[in-house]
Design an enzyme around this catalytic site. Structure first.
Site, PDB file in Angstrom:
ATOM      1  N   ASP A   1      52.849 -18.609  54.153  1.00 36.39           N
ATOM      2  CA  ASP A   1      51.936 -17.657  53.532  1.00 36.39           C
ATOM      3  C   ASP A   1      50.486 -18.120  53.613  1.00 36.39           C
ATOM      4  O   ASP A   1      49.574 -17.312  53.454  1.00 36.39           O
ATOM      5  CB  ASP A   1      52.345 -17.453  52.066  1.00 36.39           C
TER       6      ASP A   1
ATOM      7  N   MET B   1      49.238 -10.674  46.375  1.00 36.76           N
ATOM      8  CA  MET B   1      48.069  -9.918  46.821  1.00 36.76           C
ATOM      9  C   MET B   1      47.350 -10.570  47.995  1.00 36.76           C
ATOM     10  O   MET B   1      46.361 -10.031  48.480  1.00 36.76           O
ATOM     11  CB  MET B   1      47.088  -9.779  45.652  1.00 36.76           C
ATOM     12  N   ARG B   2      47.841 -11.724  48.461  1.00 35.62           N
ATOM     13  CA  ARG B   2      47.143 -12.387  49.559  1.00 35.62           C
ATOM     14  C   ARG B   2      47.129 -11.515  50.807  1.00 35.62           C
ATOM     15  O   ARG B   2      46.147 -11.507  51.564  1.00 35.62           O
ATOM     16  CB  ARG B   2      47.776 -13.745  49.848  1.00 35.62           C
ATOM     17  N   ALA B   3      48.210 -10.781  51.061  1.00 32.20           N
ATOM     18  CA  ALA B   3      48.268  -9.938  52.250  1.00 32.20           C
ATOM     19  C   ALA B   3      47.184  -8.866  52.229  1.00 32.20           C
ATOM     20  O   ALA B   3      46.555  -8.587  53.262  1.00 32.20           O
ATOM     21  CB  ALA B   3      49.650  -9.287  52.356  1.00 32.20           C
TER      22      ALA B   3
END
Length: 667
Positions: free
Chosen positions: A193, A274-276
Site C-alpha cells: 500500500d 483513503m490513500r487510494a
C-alpha cells in the site's frame, strides 16, 4: 562511471515509463512498484530515470541533503543558518536485498569511536536517499526487519535512530521504487500500500518489437557512449518536459467533477482506506501537468485509476492484480453527473450477475455431480472412469492468522517464525563461543573502553584484548515446511465437504505464500498414496494441484501417513534446520488391505514419535460419528478439529496451539 541505457530507448514499456515520469513530476505520489517476469527491462528503466531528474539544491557539505531554502532544523549536521548552497544531480540509492539494518538506517561511526573515543553518527542509505530515489530490486525478497524500517520512514518522512548510545532524527523523504517477480512471492500488504502506483510489465509477443529490443541492446553493448549520444536529444526533451510539468503542477485545477469520479471509482472497487483517493488525485493532476493542461479531465482520472488501484483493490487469493476496465468505464460515466441515464446493467448493476445468471450457475454446479456420500469402494462417479469423481471447486478461502513456531529456530530466511539468522535485527551481544563470526563493534568498544588507561594507551588507537570481543546476536524470521496430507477417497467425495476442505487448505496456502514457506501435497485414494507436489516454494503450483484433485476409491490412510513420513525424512536430509507442520485432512476411515485401522495407527505413531507438529482436520459428517479422526490425532500427538470448525481462524489458532504443545513435549 558507466553509461546507463537511455530511458527513451526502452521499447514497449509505455505504462512503466509513464508511471516513473509521473513520480518525477510529482514525487508525493509515493513511488512505483514494477511487477513482471524476468528480462522485461524493469531495472533498466528505473536506473535510467535518475539521469532525467532535474538537479537539486542542497546545503553544501550536508550529509542529509537539506534544502537550503528550508533546512531541517533538527538535521544532525545543522544548524544551517547562512550555509552555502550547491547544485548536484538527483541521487538514486540502491538498497540491496541482503543489506543490514545498520547499513539502511546508519549506526555509530566506529572509526571515530576507535580513533577519537567519541560517539558520532554514520548515516545510512535512508539519509543518502533523502530528496532522491530509493530503489529496491526484488523488493518482495527484502527481509522483514528492513521492511519495517522502510514503512516507518515512508509514513513519517523521517528516520529515527536509537541504538548504540546514538539518538538521531533526520529527514528521509524519497521516491520509493521497487521491482519484483511475482513468481518469487508477494509483498506484505502494508508495504504494498505504500507504493503510490503499480505497473505490470511483460515481454512483447510481437516479433517486430522483440527484434527492435534485441537490436538496441546489442548496439548499446557494442558502444554504450555512442548509443547514448544517439538518444541525447530525446533525453533532453524529456528532461525539459519534466521541468515544465513541475512548474505547471501547482496551477492545475482539480475540479469537483473529477474529485467525484475519483471517490466513486475508489468506492466501486472497494479499496481500503483513503490513500487510494489521495494518490489518484495526485496522479490525475500530474497527468494533466505532463500533458501541459491546466484542468484534470476524465481521461486523467481513468489513467490514474489504472495505475493506482490494481494493487489496492480487494481480490481473491492467488489472483493477479488488475482492474475490470468495463466496470471502470461504467463507474466513470455514472459519476460524471448525468444521473438521468438508465443503468445499463439494471438494478444492482456494476458488473453483478443478472437474476437469470445465478440459478443457471447453481444448476450447472448441481449437474456437475453433487450427491450423497458414497461408500468406500462404491463411489457414484459423476464423470471420468469408474470409481472417480470429478474435482470439486474450492470454497472461498479466508485470511489466516500468523502461524508461528514457539522459540527461536535456525531455518531458512522467511516471514513466519523467529529464528537466529545471519541477517536480521541485532538483538544484543554476547561473548563468543568458539570462532567469532559476527563482531558487535559497539559492544566490543564499550567492553574495551574502561581498560584503556590500565593498558597504557597513548595514541589514537584502541587497545583490544581477546576478552573484549563480542558476538552480535541477530534475530530474523524463518520459513517452515507445511505438508498437507489430503484424503481423496470415495468417503470424502461429497462435494460440499471437499469444497470446504479445499477452501481451508487454500487459506493456509495463501498464508504460506506470503510468508515464504515451502509446501508439499500428499494425497491418498484407491490403493496407494502419491506425492502430488514435492516440497516447493511455488505455492501457486500447490493451489493448482489441489484445485484439480479428483476423488474416489478406498481410503489407504496408512499409506498416506507413511508417504508423509518419507517426504519429511528426505527433507530433513536436504534442509535439517527447517521445521515442519503436517496437516492431515481426512474423516479418519481407513479401508483396504488387512487391518487398515491398526496399520494407520502404527503409521501415526511413527510420526508422533518424531515429535512432528500435526493437526487432523476431521471431515466426518452425519448424525452418527465414529471419532476416528480424533484417535488418529492422538496417535500423531496432535489435535483434531471437526469440519464444522473448519474456518481459517480456527485452524490458524489450532496449528499455533499444536506447535506449542509439540515444542513443550519435545523439550
Amino acid at each position: 562511471m558507466s553509461t546507463r541505457f537511455p530511458f527513451t530507448a526502452v521499447v514497449g514499456q509505455q505504462d512503466l515509463q509513464l508511471a516513473l515520469l509521473l513520480n518525477a513530476v510529482a514525487p508525493n505520489i509515493g513511488g512505483v512498484l514494477v511487477r513482471g517476469e524476468k528480462g522485461t527491462a524493469k531495472s533498466t528503466a528505473v536506473r535510467a530515470l535518475a539521469a532525467l531528474l532535474p538537479e537539486v539544491e542542497v546545503v553544501a557539505g550536508c550529509r542529509f541533503s537539506c534544502d537550503p531554502a528550508s533546512p531541517d532544523p533538527t538535521c544532525p549536521d545543522g544548524p544551517h543558518t547562512g550555509a552555502a548552497a550547491e547544485a548536484r544531480d538527483a541521487r538514486m540509492v540502491e538498497l540491496p536485498v541482503g543489506a543490514s539494518e545498520d547499513r539502511l538506517v546508519g549506526a555509530l561511526d566506529i572509526e571515530r569511536a576507535l580513533a577519537e573515543g567519541v560517539k558520532a553518527f554514520e548515516p545510512g542509505l535512508l539519509a543518502a536517499a533523502n530528496r532522491g530515489i530509493l530503489y529496491v530490486d526484488e523488493v518482495n525478497l527484502l527481509h522483514d526487519h528492513l521492511v519495517d524500517v522502510l514503512l516507518d520512514a515512508a509514513a513519517m518522512g523521517a528516520s529515527y535512530v536509537e541504538r548504540e548510545g546514538v539518538s538521531v532524527r533526520h529527514a528521509a523523504r524519497f521516491l520509493l521504487v521497487g521491482t519484483m517477480n511475482p513468481e518469487e512471492g508477494e509483498l506484505r500488504p502494508q508495504l504494498l500500500d505504500r507504493f503510490g502506483l503499480t505497473v505490470e510489465v511483460a515481454a512483447s509477443r510481437e516479433p517486430d518489437q522483440r527484434v527492435e529490443v534485441v537490436r538496441r541492446r546489442l548496439a548499446y553493448d557494442d558502444d554504450p557512449a555512442a548509443f547514448a549520444a544517439r538518444w541525447a536529444d530525446e533525453e533532453s526533451a524529456v528532461r525539459r518536459r519534466i521541468v515544465a510539468a513541475r512548474e505547471l503542477l501547482p496551477k492545475v485545477r482539480l475540479g469537483d467533477g473529477a474529485l467525484k469520479q475519483i471517490a466513486a471509482t475508489c468506492a466501486a472497487f472497494e479499496v481500503d482506506g483513503m490513500r487510494a483517493d489521495i494518490v489518484m488525485a495526485r496522479t490525475a493532476t500530474a497527468l494533466a501537468a505532463w500533458d501541459g493542461r491546466g484542468d484534470v479531465l476524465a481521461e486523467d482520472v481513468r489513467q490514474a485509476a489504472l495505475l493506482a488501484l490494481p494493487h489496492r483493490r480487494r481480490r481473491n487469493p492467488f489472483d493477479a492484480p488488475g482492474l475490470d476496465e468495463d466496470k471502470l468505464d461504467r463507474t466513470l460515466e455514472e459519476s460524471a453527473g448525468d444521473d438521468d441515464d438508465p443503468d445499463p446493467d439494471g438494478p444492482g448493476g456494476g458488473g453483478q450477475p443478472s437474476p437469470e445468471e445465478g440459478p443457471q450457475g447453481g444448476d450447472a454446479g448441481a449437474r456437475a455431480g453433487t450427491g450423497e456420500d458414497a461408500e468406500d469402494g462404491e463411489p457414484q462417479p459423476a464423470s471420468g472412469g469408474a470409481g472417480e469423481q470429478a474435482p470439486a471447486r474450492a470454497a472461498e478461502p479466508f485470511r489466516t492468522k500468523a502461524l508461528t513456531v514457539p522459540g527461536v529456530g535456525a531455518g531458512a530466511a522467511g516471514r513466519r517464525s523467529r529464528a537466529r539468522t545471519e541477517r536480521g535485527r541485532t538483538t544484543g551481544a554476547l561473548r563468543p563461543r568458539g570462532t567469532l563470526t559476527k563482531l558487535h563493534l559497539a559492544a566490543t568498544v564499550r567492553a574495551a573502553a574502561p581498560h584503556q588507561r590500565a593498558r597504557g594507551r597513548s595514541g589514537p588507537g584502541l587497545v583490544l584484548r581477546r576478552d573484549d570481543l563480542r558476538q552480535a546476536a541477530r534475530e530474523g524470521r524463518e520459513g517452515n515446511l507445511v505438508l498437507f496430507v489430503v484424503d481423496a477417497s470415495g468417503s470424502m467425495a461429497a462435494r460440499q465437504r471437499m469444497s470446504a476442505v479445499k477452501g481451508a487448505v487454500l487459506s493456509l496456502l495463501l498464508d504460506a505464500y506470503q510468508r515464504r514457506d515451502k509446501v508439499g501435497l500428499v494425497t491418498f485414494r484407491g490403493t496407494a498414496a502419491e506425492v502430488a507436489l514435492p516440497p516447493t516454494s511455488s505455492v501457486d503450483a500447490a493451489a493448482a494441484r489441489l484445485e484439480s484433485l479428483p476423488t474416489g476409491g478406498r481410503t489407504p490412510l496408512a499409506a498416506g501417513l507413511l508417504k508423509a513420513h518419507d517426504v519429511l525424512r528426505v527433507e530433513r536430509l536436504r534442509d535439517p534446520s527447517r521445521r515442519a507442520l503436517v496437516v492431515v485432512v481426512t474423516d479418519g476411515r481407513a479401508t483396504g488391505g488387512p487391518e487398515p485401522v491398526a496399520l494407520a495407527g502404527r503409521a501415526a505413531g511413527l510420526l508422533g514419535a518424531e515429535s512432528v507438529a500435526s493437526v487432523v482436520v476431521d471431515c466426518e459428517s452425519g448424525p452418527v460419528r465414529l471419532g476416528l479422526a480424533g484417535r488418529l490425532a492422538e496417535g500423531l500427538g496432535g489435535t483434531a478439529v471437526t469440519l464444522e470448525e473448519l474456518r481459517a481462524d480456527a485452524i490458524a489458532g489450532l496449528v499455533r496451539d499444536v506447535r506449542g504443545t509439540t515444542s513443550r513435549r519435545a523439550a
